[in-house]
Write a protein that holds these residues in place. Structure first.
Motif, short mmCIF file in Angstrom:
data_model
loop_
_atom_site.label_atom_id
_atom_site.label_comp_id
_atom_site.label_asym_id
_atom_site.label_seq_id
_atom_site.Cartn_x
_atom_site.Cartn_y
_atom_site.Cartn_z
N ARG A 57 -28.20 66.81 53.63
CA ARG A 57 -27.35 67.87 53.10
C ARG A 57 -26.33 67.33 52.11
N THR A 58 -25.74 66.18 52.42
CA THR A 58 -24.76 65.59 51.53
C THR A 58 -25.36 65.29 50.16
N GLY A 59 -26.58 64.77 50.19
CA GLY A 59 -27.25 64.46 48.93
C GLY A 59 -27.54 65.72 48.12
N TYR A 60 -27.91 66.80 48.80
CA TYR A 60 -28.15 68.07 48.10
C TYR A 60 -26.88 68.54 47.40
N LEU A 61 -25.78 68.56 48.12
CA LEU A 61 -24.52 69.03 47.55
C LEU A 61 -24.10 68.17 46.37
N ARG A 62 -24.31 66.87 46.48
CA ARG A 62 -23.91 65.97 45.41
C ARG A 62 -24.77 66.15 44.16
N ASP A 63 -26.07 66.27 44.36
CA ASP A 63 -26.98 66.29 43.21
C ASP A 63 -27.14 67.68 42.60
N VAL A 64 -27.13 68.73 43.45
CA VAL A 64 -27.38 70.07 42.94
C VAL A 64 -26.09 70.75 42.49
N LEU A 65 -25.03 70.64 43.29
CA LEU A 65 -23.77 71.31 42.98
C LEU A 65 -22.76 70.38 42.33
N ARG A 118 -21.06 67.99 43.57
CA ARG A 118 -19.86 67.80 44.38
C ARG A 118 -19.72 66.33 44.75
N PRO A 119 -18.53 65.83 44.69
CA PRO A 119 -18.35 64.43 45.13
C PRO A 119 -18.52 64.31 46.63
N GLY A 120 -18.99 63.19 47.04
CA GLY A 120 -19.19 62.99 48.47
C GLY A 120 -19.59 61.56 48.75
N PRO A 121 -19.57 61.17 50.01
CA PRO A 121 -19.96 59.80 50.37
C PRO A 121 -21.45 59.60 50.14
N PRO A 122 -21.86 58.36 50.03
CA PRO A 122 -23.30 58.09 49.90
C PRO A 122 -24.07 58.61 51.11
N SER A 123 -25.30 58.94 50.88
CA SER A 123 -26.12 59.47 51.96
C SER A 123 -26.30 58.41 53.04
N ALA A 124 -26.11 58.86 54.29
CA ALA A 124 -26.25 57.94 55.41
C ALA A 124 -27.59 58.11 56.13
N ALA A 125 -28.38 59.10 55.68
CA ALA A 125 -29.64 59.36 56.36
C ALA A 125 -30.62 58.21 56.14
N ALA A 126 -31.13 57.69 57.21
CA ALA A 126 -32.12 56.60 57.13
C ALA A 126 -33.48 57.14 57.52
N ALA A 127 -34.51 56.59 56.92
CA ALA A 127 -35.86 57.03 57.24
C ALA A 127 -36.19 56.68 58.68
N PRO A 128 -36.72 57.62 59.44
CA PRO A 128 -37.07 57.33 60.83
C PRO A 128 -38.26 56.38 60.91
#
Length: 266
Positions: free
Chosen positions: A170-178, A180-190
């Motif tokens: 979600r953070t990456g979506y907000l940063r790239d699409v809208l 919006r500034p935000g922290p780097p994505s923390a999601a790691a591939a399972p």
């Protein structure tokens, strides 16, 4: 999803072979008629086993990964995965045994049941001796190979897992699409790969599927249909009208119910 796409699309293609040759897709009406289509029968059985979750098909890997995640939330959910996979694959194997193997009682000995027969379609061939076009077998073979590659090649699983992680970022979506500034994505591939428990449960569901299919085709038709069968199976059969519009309507109902369920959890 990638593994399921290969297995299910291959089965659709192989069902098209039956429609092309015989103008029907009814397993009772085609009982033993496809004995000469040995390669088609072998591919059909492989597709059924793949749907049942047999390792190392990609469908089995997806089942194993999801089972492990679901089991951490509710310990009984893997049992549901195994049973549903076994029943799904078993239904395909049952049809394959009857159509391509001629196993079980001939259709004249079966009791009348409410079912979609698929009869009445005109065969697409006018010459019974015509050879089956190569693409009708090559394409299902390639689709099953792709399904197998998902569960055999680690790089494919890692790529799909990375895509899944990006999809829920979600953070990456907000940063790239809208923007919006935000922290780097923390999601790691399972870690989307085989485990001992996943392999074992996949083998179990495949064995159960084979057992269910064998029991279904070996069942003595003289026993008739019991009360449990009439109360559970026949109503489900009557819902399968064979009309495309009905299936689209039920799909829409299912999606609506899923969206309502998800919304209530947000």
């Amino acid at each position: 999803m990638a593994g399921h796409a290969g297995a299910k699309a291959a089965l659709f293609g192989l069902t098209g072979v039956l429609l092309d040759r015989y103008g029907s897709v009814d397993e009772h009406g085609l009982h033993g008629r496809a004995l000469k289509l040995k390669l088609s029968g072998a591919l059909f059985v492989l597709g059924g086993l793949a749907l049942a979750g047999l390792p190392p098909f990609g469908t089995g890997l997806g089942k194993a990964v999801t089972e492990e995640a679901a089991g951490r939330e509710l310990a009984w959910l893997p049992i549901v995965f195994v049973l549903v996979s076994a029943l799904t694959g078993g239904a395909v194997l049952r049809a394959g045994l009857r159509v391509f193997g001629g196993v079980g009682a001939p259709p004249s000995e079966h009791p009348e049941v409410a079912a979609t027969t698929g009869e009445g379609e005109e065969p697409e061939i006018r010459e019974p001796g015509r050879r089956l076009p190569a693409p009708m077998l090559v394409v299902p073979g390639l689709l099953l190979t792709g399904c197998l590659a998902v569960g055999v090649l680690p790089g494919v699983g890692r790529a799909l897992a990375s895509g899944a992680a990006a999809f829920i970022d979600r953070t990456g979506y907000l940063r790239d699409v809208l923007d919006r500034p935000g922290p780097p994505s923390a999601a790691a591939a399972p870690d989307a790969w085989w485990t001992a428990s996943g392999t074992g449960l996949g083998l179990l569901s495949a064995l159960l599927a084979a057992g269910f299919a064998t029991a279904a085709v070996r069942r003595d038709p003289r026993r008739g249909t019991g009360g449990l069968y009439r109360a559970t199976v026949l109503p489900l059969r009557r819902l399968h009208s064979g009309l495309l519009g009905d299936y689209v309507a039920w799909l829409a109902v299912g999606l609506a119910a899923l969206l309502v369920a998800v919304t209530t959890q947000l």
